[in-house]
Design an enzyme around this catalytic site. Structure first.
Site, PDB file in Angstrom:
ATOM      1  N   HIS A 199      -0.511 -58.263 -44.438  1.00 35.07           N
ATOM      2  CA  HIS A 199      -1.703 -58.255 -43.591  1.00 35.07           C
ATOM      3  C   HIS A 199      -1.962 -56.860 -43.059  1.00 35.07           C
ATOM      4  O   HIS A 199      -1.034 -56.089 -42.793  1.00 35.07           O
ATOM      5  CB  HIS A 199      -1.552 -59.245 -42.424  1.00 35.07           C
ATOM      6  CG  HIS A 199      -0.500 -58.856 -41.431  1.00 35.07           C
ATOM      7  ND1 HIS A 199      -0.788 -58.185 -40.258  1.00 35.07           N
ATOM      8  CD2 HIS A 199       0.850 -59.025 -41.429  1.00 35.07           C
ATOM      9  CE1 HIS A 199       0.329 -57.973 -39.579  1.00 35.07           C
ATOM     10  NE2 HIS A 199       1.343 -58.468 -40.270  1.00 35.07           N
TER      11      HIS A 199
ATOM     12  N   HIS B   1      -5.573 -54.001 -41.745  1.00 40.53           N
ATOM     13  CA  HIS B   1      -7.011 -53.717 -41.689  1.00 40.53           C
ATOM     14  C   HIS B   1      -7.410 -52.856 -42.885  1.00 40.53           C
ATOM     15  O   HIS B   1      -7.672 -51.656 -42.760  1.00 40.53           O
ATOM     16  CB  HIS B   1      -7.357 -53.010 -40.379  1.00 40.53           C
ATOM     17  CG  HIS B   1      -7.115 -53.833 -39.154  1.00 40.53           C
ATOM     18  ND1 HIS B   1      -7.568 -55.144 -39.037  1.00 40.53           N
ATOM     19  CD2 HIS B   1      -6.482 -53.555 -37.985  1.00 40.53           C
ATOM     20  CE1 HIS B   1      -7.222 -55.617 -37.854  1.00 40.53           C
ATOM     21  NE2 HIS B   1      -6.555 -54.686 -37.208  1.00 40.53           N
TER      22      HIS B   1
END
Length: 319
Positions: free
Chosen positions: A103, A105
């Site tokens: 995970h 951005h």
């Protein structure tokens, strides 16, 4: 000089790899289908991504998979070409980290461009674009209850979102809405051209064809329920944890004030809002379509449907 957090991360990786070595070699190079699974959650900022990621962390030991945070310099969602190659190689060949949940951005990256035969499973969550921007605006000024002592970039600026919009400030400009589309569009230059119709069309295409499931912040529990039903290897126990766990709504932006109707109306005049909202509505409709075919409602609660297909007329007949 190596930053402390990077040194710690390298140490953690070495420990895991050594543990796998001590446990004995894996059944050589091949892993069975479930053990070879990799999920990428390329999380959009301020969409309840921390709340959802904490569930993955809480379940990883019990469900026996690894969780890895992709930490890019200055949270840049676009990787250099050489980093793209490194990342794809890591994801596909790092057997000690499989099954793996990554995970971070980062914008969507097409693994097929690198000759990868087995692509990772992409998932994501998006949010009403104005609500997301308002949350991010106050987050930069006041932080949240997750790390309350951390100094934020705009700390000390007491201007409300309404005041910012009225004055035409840069932090609340319509251009700041342009984020969810490029995150789904990917690493092409046109994805990051604000207001690009091509970028929105590509984002829609990727959402339908490259993402296993995309939920919405406003219906996060249903998103988690569907993931648990479809991918129990990772998400077994996730729905109950979300409903009862202390971390379910862990990250709440501090001092957030809802914008007035006048402020919302002004932002909605922008072509950029219209495109981001069209993409959000498109994602919401797709999610609700998937949910409608996966659950049934009884007494106000949703229940996952059991298997609704079977095989018959199997030939040739066995003796």
């Amino acid at each position: 000089m190596v930053k402390p957090e990077r040194a710690i991360a390298r140490h953690e990786v070495r420990e895991i790899e050594q543990r796998h070595t001590l446990d004995g070699p894996r059944q050589d190079a091949t892993l069975d289908e479930e053990e070879d699974m990799v999920i990428i959650y390329n999380r959009v900022p301020k969409t309840a991504s921390t709340s959802f990621t904490n569930i993955a962390y809480d379940l990883c030991a019990k469900n026996k998979y690894h969780v890895l945070h992709i930490n890019t310099t200055k949270n840049n969602p676009v990787m250099s070409l050489q980093d793209q190659v490194r990342f794809v190689k890591n994801i596909t060949s790092w057997k000690e980290m499989k099954p793996g949940f990554y995970h971070g951005h980062i914008s969507y990256l097409d693994f097929a461009k690198f000759g990868v035969k087995k692509k990772p499973i992409y998932i994501n969550v998006i949010r009403d674009p104005i609500e997301r921007l308002v949350s991010y605006y106050y987050f930069l000024r006041f932080g949240d209850d997750y790390r309350p002592g951390l100094r934020r970039r705009k700390q000390g600026d007491k201007k409300t979102f309404d005041e910012c919009v009225a004055e035409g400030g840069s932090d609340c400009a319509p251009e700041k809405l342009w984020l969810q589309i490029p995150f789904f569009c990917g690493h092409s230059s046109e994805c990051w051209n604000v207001g690009s119709r091509w970028a929105m069309d590509q984002a829609k295409y990727n959402l339908i064809n490259e993402y296993f499931l995309v939920g919405v912040t406003e219906e996060l529990e249903d998103f988690i329920m569907l993931l648990e039903a479809a991918l129990p290897r990772f998400f077994r126990g996730a729905t109950e944890l979300y409903r009862t766990g202390k971390k379910s709504h862990l990250r709440k932006t501090t001092e957030k004030k809802l914008p007035t109707k006048q402020t919302i109306a002004k932002l909605q005049q922008s072509d950029i809002w219209k495109m981001e909202n069209e993409f959000y509505e498109f994602a919401l409709e797709q999610f609700q379509f998937i949910r409608a075919h996966a659950v049934r409602e009884k007494d106000g609660d949703l229940y996952i449907l059991t298997q609704n297909f079977f095989y018959e007329k199997i030939y040739p007949k066995s003796n």
